[in-house]
Write a protein that holds these residues in place. Sequence first.
Motif, PDB file in Angstrom:
ATOM      1  N   VAL A 140     -12.404   4.467  -6.348  1.00 25.79           N
ATOM      2  CA  VAL A 140     -11.725   5.674  -6.415  1.00 25.79           C
ATOM      3  C   VAL A 140     -10.201   5.592  -6.891  1.00 25.79           C
ATOM      4  N   ASN A 141      -9.652   6.712  -7.343  1.00 22.10           N
ATOM      5  CA  ASN A 141      -8.402   6.554  -7.912  1.00 22.10           C
ATOM      6  C   ASN A 141      -7.103   6.702  -6.782  1.00 22.10           C
ATOM      7  N   ILE A 142      -6.933   5.526  -6.092  1.00 15.96           N
ATOM      8  CA  ILE A 142      -5.700   5.368  -5.197  1.00 15.96           C
ATOM      9  C   ILE A 142      -4.525   4.323  -5.663  1.00 15.96           C
ATOM     10  N   ASP A 143      -3.439   4.261  -5.399  1.00 17.04           N
ATOM     11  CA  ASP A 143      -2.271   3.440  -5.757  1.00 17.04           C
ATOM     12  C   ASP A 143      -2.622   2.239  -5.287  1.00 17.04           C
ATOM     13  N   HIS A 144      -1.772   1.043  -5.847  1.00 15.62           N
ATOM     14  CA  HIS A 144      -2.038  -0.272  -5.237  1.00 15.62           C
ATOM     15  C   HIS A 144      -1.603  -0.554  -3.928  1.00 15.62           C
ATOM     16  N   GLU A 145      -0.526   0.176  -3.594  1.00 11.05           N
ATOM     17  CA  GLU A 145       0.065   0.026  -2.260  1.00 11.05           C
ATOM     18  C   GLU A 145      -0.967   0.316  -1.240  1.00 11.05           C
ATOM     19  N   THR A 146      -1.736   1.402  -1.346  1.00 11.79           N
ATOM     20  CA  THR A 146      -2.860   2.072  -0.553  1.00 11.79           C
ATOM     21  C   THR A 146      -3.987   1.162  -0.355  1.00 11.79           C
ATOM     22  N   ARG A 147      -4.147   0.616  -1.649  1.00 16.26           N
ATOM     23  CA  ARG A 147      -5.374  -0.090  -1.745  1.00 16.26           C
ATOM     24  C   ARG A 147      -5.030  -1.582  -0.935  1.00 16.26           C
ATOM     25  N   GLU A 148      -3.990  -2.148  -0.912  1.00 10.57           N
ATOM     26  CA  GLU A 148      -3.513  -3.394  -0.234  1.00 10.57           C
ATOM     27  C   GLU A 148      -3.448  -3.056   1.364  1.00 10.57           C
ATOM     28  N   ILE A 149      -3.060  -1.981   1.729  1.00 13.01           N
ATOM     29  CA  ILE A 149      -2.854  -1.578   3.094  1.00 13.01           C
ATOM     30  C   ILE A 149      -4.531  -1.409   3.707  1.00 13.01           C
ATOM     31  N   THR A 150      -5.159  -0.949   2.987  1.00 10.53           N
ATOM     32  CA  THR A 150      -6.679  -0.913   3.284  1.00 10.53           C
ATOM     33  C   THR A 150      -7.254  -2.166   3.434  1.00 10.53           C
ATOM     34  N   ARG A 151      -6.865  -3.105   2.480  1.00 10.99           N
ATOM     35  CA  ARG A 151      -7.792  -4.397   2.510  1.00 10.99           C
ATOM     36  C   ARG A 151      -7.161  -5.155   3.889  1.00 10.99           C
ATOM     37  N   LYS A 152      -5.666  -5.173   4.125  1.00 12.33           N
ATOM     38  CA  LYS A 152      -5.240  -5.709   5.265  1.00 12.33           C
ATOM     39  C   LYS A 152      -5.967  -4.986   6.550  1.00 12.33           C
ATOM     40  N   ASN A 153      -6.007  -3.910   6.754  1.00  9.99           N
ATOM     41  CA  ASN A 153      -6.880  -3.080   7.748  1.00  9.99           C
ATOM     42  C   ASN A 153      -8.314  -3.582   7.854  1.00  9.99           C
TER      43      ASN A 153
END
Length: 203
Positions: free
Chosen positions: A138-151
């Motif tokens: 999906v088209n999301i920014d890098h910061e949101t992707r990394e936050i999700t990864r940490k979650n």
Amino acid sequence: MSCWAPRCPALSMCRGLAALPATCLERAKDLKTRLGILLHKPELGHRIGTSSRLQLGSRRRDSSQEVLEWRESFDQLLKSKSGVTAFHTFLKTEFSEENLDFWLACEDFKKTRSKTKLASKANRIFEEFVQNEAPREVNIDHETREITRKNLSGATSACFNEAQAKTRTLMEKDSYPRFLKSASYQDMTRQATSCGISKRSHT
């Protein structure tokens, strides 16, 4: 129930339907058929089936009225099973159906109660939709992707909230307006509006 009894409700209904123009009845049947075809498209798969669980507190409505409600707001569209299916079919024409599939997967994920299943589902959703070069990224920014990864390290029902919200906003601001302007939806609204006017004029 016999229709020959005095003041028979069934007879009144039959007379009411007979009073409607044939074109209105034909359009209503065509609209119902089109919605039925959308709801039974096999390629939509399991995810669209989960959308029926999103309709908490919804009631059965006349299909023509429901079609017109989709243009009131994006929320109205997402509350409708047939609306979600029609929107998904439109997104496929733009090759962006992964956004809606991800949103639906997140809605289903949030209902998971088992911690074990929560963790496994979280990883599966992340691998399919969120990680870099995911099969259906999906088209999301890098910061949101990394936050999700940490979650994911302590997966809870809220671990995709930010990514889901970003995807929803993208659909609402970008794809949803184009869906409302699409030829297929415009055709459905014309039929629904025409039939609605005819029904009111015969009540």
